[in-house]
Design a protein around this motif. Sequence first.
Motif, PDB file in Angstrom:
ATOM      1  N   LYS A 140      14.738  -6.207 -12.992  1.00 59.55           N
ATOM      2  CA  LYS A 140      13.931  -5.040 -12.646  1.00 59.55           C
ATOM      3  C   LYS A 140      14.695  -3.803 -13.111  1.00 59.55           C
ATOM      4  O   LYS A 140      15.842  -3.588 -12.710  1.00 59.55           O
ATOM      5  N   ARG A 141      14.074  -3.032 -13.959  1.00 64.99           N
ATOM      6  CA  ARG A 141      14.730  -1.835 -14.479  1.00 64.99           C
ATOM      7  C   ARG A 141      14.939  -0.818 -13.367  1.00 64.99           C
ATOM      8  O   ARG A 141      14.140  -0.726 -12.440  1.00 64.99           O
ATOM      9  N   TRP A 142      16.021  -0.058 -13.477  1.00 58.51           N
ATOM     10  CA  TRP A 142      16.328   0.970 -12.482  1.00 58.51           C
ATOM     11  C   TRP A 142      15.493   2.209 -12.770  1.00 58.51           C
ATOM     12  O   TRP A 142      15.469   2.704 -13.896  1.00 58.51           O
TER      13      TRP A 142
END
Length: 72
Positions: A21-23
């Motif tokens: 999950k990208r920040w």
Amino acid sequence: MVVSPLKKHKIKKLARRRKIKRWSTLEEDTLRTGVQKFGRGNWKLILNSDRDIFEERTEVDLKNKWRNMIHY
């Protein structure tokens, strides 16, 4: 009838890895603010203070992200 003395091998369920999950920018900014407020290394305090923002993150995720933010 010949019976093998070996035990029957049971297949165990393997643990699956979490999806990446990208920040978000909000998460990064909140992490910076948390480190300023609580100090580096207090990942559990930072995580619990903003649990709604770090919804699917762990203390280790915060530590690793901070390390990457500092080095780049």
